[in-house]
Write a protein that holds these residues in place. Structure first.
Motif, short mmCIF file in Angstrom:
data_model
loop_
_atom_site.label_atom_id
_atom_site.label_comp_id
_atom_site.label_asym_id
_atom_site.label_seq_id
_atom_site.Cartn_x
_atom_site.Cartn_y
_atom_site.Cartn_z
N LEU A 114 0.83 -1.21 0.00
CA LEU A 114 0.00 0.00 0.00
C LEU A 114 0.86 1.26 0.00
CD1 LEU A 114 -2.78 1.35 0.20
CD2 LEU A 114 -2.61 1.13 2.69
N THR A 115 1.96 1.22 0.73
CA THR A 115 2.88 2.37 0.76
C THR A 115 3.43 2.66 -0.63
OG1 THR A 115 3.49 1.87 3.05
CG2 THR A 115 4.97 3.29 1.80
N VAL A 116 3.84 1.61 -1.33
CA VAL A 116 4.41 1.79 -2.67
C VAL A 116 3.34 2.30 -3.65
CG1 VAL A 116 5.45 0.59 -4.64
CG2 VAL A 116 6.21 0.07 -2.30
N VAL A 117 2.19 1.62 -3.67
CA VAL A 117 1.14 2.00 -4.62
C VAL A 117 0.57 3.37 -4.28
CG1 VAL A 117 -1.15 1.39 -5.51
CG2 VAL A 117 0.57 -0.39 -5.16
N GLY A 118 0.32 3.63 -2.99
CA GLY A 118 -0.22 4.92 -2.60
C GLY A 118 0.72 6.07 -2.93
N SER A 119 2.01 5.86 -2.69
CA SER A 119 2.99 6.90 -3.03
C SER A 119 3.04 7.13 -4.53
CB SER A 119 4.37 6.50 -2.50
OG SER A 119 4.35 6.37 -1.10
N TRP A 120 3.01 6.05 -5.28
CA TRP A 120 2.98 6.19 -6.76
C TRP A 120 1.77 7.00 -7.20
CZ3 TRP A 120 -0.93 4.27 -9.88
CH2 TRP A 120 -0.73 4.40 -11.25
N TYR A 121 0.60 6.70 -6.63
CA TYR A 121 -0.62 7.43 -6.99
C TYR A 121 -0.48 8.91 -6.69
CZ TYR A 121 -5.45 9.07 -6.47
OH TYR A 121 -6.60 9.80 -6.55
N LEU A 122 0.03 9.25 -5.54
CA LEU A 122 0.18 10.66 -5.17
C LEU A 122 1.17 11.37 -6.08
CD1 LEU A 122 0.27 10.34 -1.28
CD2 LEU A 122 -1.59 11.29 -2.66
N ARG A 131 -8.99 2.58 -9.14
CA ARG A 131 -8.05 1.75 -9.90
C ARG A 131 -6.77 1.49 -9.10
NH1 ARG A 131 -8.58 4.87 -15.44
NH2 ARG A 131 -6.96 6.04 -14.37
N SER A 132 -6.32 2.49 -8.37
CA SER A 132 -5.12 2.31 -7.55
C SER A 132 -5.38 1.32 -6.43
CB SER A 132 -4.67 3.66 -6.99
OG SER A 132 -4.31 4.55 -8.02
N VAL A 133 -6.57 1.34 -5.85
CA VAL A 133 -6.91 0.37 -4.80
C VAL A 133 -6.93 -1.04 -5.39
CG1 VAL A 133 -8.74 -0.40 -3.25
CG2 VAL A 133 -8.16 2.03 -3.38
N LEU A 134 -7.50 -1.19 -6.58
CA LEU A 134 -7.51 -2.50 -7.23
C LEU A 134 -6.09 -2.98 -7.53
CD1 LEU A 134 -10.51 -2.06 -9.70
CD2 LEU A 134 -10.47 -3.36 -7.56
N LEU A 135 -5.23 -2.06 -7.99
CA LEU A 135 -3.84 -2.41 -8.25
C LEU A 135 -3.16 -2.87 -6.97
CD1 LEU A 135 -1.31 -2.47 -10.05
CD2 LEU A 135 -0.98 -0.04 -9.50
N TRP A 136 -3.43 -2.17 -5.86
CA TRP A 136 -2.85 -2.57 -4.57
C TRP A 136 -3.29 -3.99 -4.19
CZ3 TRP A 136 -6.28 -2.40 -0.03
CH2 TRP A 136 -5.66 -2.85 1.13
N ALA A 137 -4.59 -4.29 -4.34
CA ALA A 137 -5.10 -5.61 -3.98
C ALA A 137 -4.48 -6.70 -4.84
CB ALA A 137 -6.62 -5.63 -4.11
N LEU A 138 -4.40 -6.47 -6.15
CA LEU A 138 -3.83 -7.47 -7.05
C LEU A 138 -2.36 -7.71 -6.78
CD1 LEU A 138 -5.60 -6.47 -10.40
CD2 LEU A 138 -6.06 -8.48 -8.97
N LEU A 139 -1.60 -6.63 -6.55
CA LEU A 139 -0.18 -6.79 -6.27
C LEU A 139 0.04 -7.53 -4.95
CD1 LEU A 139 1.47 -3.40 -7.32
CD2 LEU A 139 1.88 -5.67 -8.29
N THR A 140 -0.80 -7.24 -3.96
CA THR A 140 -0.67 -7.93 -2.68
C THR A 140 -0.91 -9.42 -2.84
OG1 THR A 140 -1.38 -5.94 -1.47
CG2 THR A 140 -1.57 -8.06 -0.33
#
Length: 527
Positions: free
Chosen positions: A64-72, A106-115
């Motif tokens: 989540l840290t990686v994906v959330g930072s990328w999104y921001l 979409r970012s939340v979905l990406l986070w779930a799939l990567l996890t």
């Protein structure tokens, strides 16, 4: 050979059959795999296994840290901790642009799939490889945070900088000198000064505002503090003379702690309301987003218009985008000016545009693209073109009103632009000249004749949003004692030479470091 000797030989040497049996047993023992301890062996766990979901729970945080930072970074650029916490506090995300919400989904979905993918991989790796995976993931998390969050407080032991420098408006005696002028204060969404120049793009992308700025007054370079780097912070800093800090994550009962926005503090609009100005705020986006409506309601702005208010008046608001686009917004503001005044008081109109909102601009149905385009850069350029024309029309309509009132117009960006396709050109130009926020001011007397803006300190000042409130107050004819040219953390740019702004005294980096520290005084003013 005697029988006794034969017996000794038979006893000492194994028979051929025994030797064959021993060799077979040895070969069998060599073929058996060495048992692997469960702690380092790969695990064949399925998604139904409790171990699968336990591992997923552990991985979810760093992913989540990686994906959330990328999104921001992609959609907002570097952000401050105060910016993140403030938006979490004030909420209103349901009233944001639908495209922005969809990008978040979409970012939340990406986070779930990567996890889930990393969980499956993790359970199939041996111990050493799992360790390497964790090292890579935690390293990516740390790097993501470092490149996304702006540096905050650098010296927490240096004391409360706000308490050290703050001039409390409540402690000042305020008077009005001369007839108060009507005010038009326009905040143009994400408007860099470079959009009105030639260095970054070869020609101004906002040519009418560029011409208007060239014909009127600019005070120098308006630089952006971290505490003024998003819309609500830019408005608050320029009207209240303080960077906008978060005051903890409040609960659903936050009104028990802070029943009003900046409850115990005063802003320039509070002074103006007390002196009799009729104040109005006009914006295209929802007032519920990031606390805008609550801020203005709690600080003297009696008339407030946003997305819901325009819809209630029967104004068509596009479903796509942030709300009422700039061309239609300007039309509605001019119509509001045509209504009778509520009394013999001066009017103050605060306008916030929306077309140039990152990352690709807000679609303006009344300013259509010449041709359909999926080019993000072309859309952003067109958004600047639409806002440029709309703001110029608004200013001209305001100045043209011959109603026996003096006029004051201040146009500025709410903050620097963030993440969008034009950023490479802005950053390349910034290597030669640091980026600044667009601003310009002009005055007219009651007969419509231009008035000069006094500049005792020269035109090339270095200042921030904090200095707007005292400068604007003096231009409106307000005078106060005992601090004659300071208000909040700002200093009027009309002050005598030698009295520097905080930016001129400390520099941008050091000022951000000091003002990024938690302030007990700010917290007390908030609650």
């Amino acid at each position: 050979m005697c029988d006794r000797h034969k017996a000794r030989v038979h006893t000492a040497l194994p028979s051929l059959q025994d030797r064959d049996t021993d060799a077979s047993d040895h070969a069998t023992s060599m073929q058996k795999p060495t048992p692997v301890p469960p702690s380092i062996a790969p695990v064949r766990a399925t998604w139904r296994s409790p171990r699968f979901w336990a591992t997923a729970a552990l991985l979810a945080g760093p992913v989540l840290t990686v994906v959330g930072s990328w999104y921001l970074r992609v959609y907002f650029g570097p952000v401050s901790v105060d910016q993140l916490l403030f938006h979490a506090n004030e909420g209103g995300l349901g009233w944001a642009d639908a495209k922005a919400l969809w990008r978040a989904v979409r970012s939340v979905l990406l986070w779930a799939l990567l996890t889930l993918a990393l969980t499956a991989l993790h359970l199939r790796l041996r111990a050493r490889s799992r360790g390497l995976l964790w090292v890579a993931l935690l390293g990516a998390s740390g790097l993501s945070v470092a490149t996304t969050l702006k540096p905050g407080c650098a010296d927490p032991d240096s004391g409360d900088a706000i308490a050290q420098w703050y001039v409390d408006p409540r402690a000042q005696r305020v008077t009005q000198v001369g007839p108060p002028p009507d005010l038009l204060l326009v905040y143009v969404e994400s408007l860099d000064a470079a959009y009105a120049g030639k260095r970054a793009f070869g020609a101004p992308l906002a040519p009418q505002l560029a011409a208007w700025r060239a014909a009127h007054t600019r005070f120098g370079r308006l630089q952006m503090l971290d505490g003024a780097s998003w819309t609500m912070a830019g408005l608050f800093s320029s009207l209240c003379g303080l960077p906008l800090q978060s005051v903890g994550l409040l609960t659903a009962k936050s009104t028990d702690r802070a029943p009003r926005f900046f409850a115990d503090g005063q802003c320039l609009t509070d002074w103006m309301a007390a002196q009799g100005w009729e104040l109005s705020f006009y914006g295209g986006a929802s007032l519920d987003f990031a606390g805008k409506g609550r801020f203005f309601a709690d600080h003297g702005v009696a008339r407030r218009f946003g997305r819901d208010e325009w819809q209630a008046l029967g104004v068509p608001v596009p479903e796509e985008g942030w709300g009422l686009a700039d061309t239609a917004l300007v039309q509605q503001v001019i119509r509001q000016w045509d209504r009778p005044r509520l009394g013999p008081h001066a009017r103050a109109s605060i306008v916030l545009t929306v077309d140039t909102h990152d990352p690709h601009g807000n679609p303006d149905p009344d300013c259509p693209m010449p041709v359909a385009s999926d080019d993000d850069e072309a859309r952003m350029r067109h958004a600047l073109h639409c806002t440029d024309a709309a703001v110029q029309r608004l200013v001209q309509a305001f100045v043209a009103r011959r109603d026996g009132r003096a006029k004051l117009v201040w146009v500025m960006g709410d903050h620097l632009s963030k993440a969008h396709p034009l950023m490479p050109a802005l950053e390349a130009a910034a290597a030669v000249r640091p980026r600044g926020v667009f601003h310009a001011v002009a005055r007219w007397d009651a007969q419509g004749e231009p008035l000069p803006v006094p500049l005792p300190g020269g035109t090339e000042r270095q200042f921030t949003h904090l200095d707007v409130a005292p400068t604007l107050a003096q231009l409106l004819g307000l005078r106060w004692q005992p601090q004659g040219d300071r208000l909040g953390l700002g200093r009027s740019l009309l002050a005598e030479p030698g009295r520097g702004t905080l930016l001129e005294q400390h520099g941008l980096t050091r000022l951000n470091q000091r003002l990024g520290c938690p302030s007990p005084l700010f917290a007390s003013l908030w609650t």
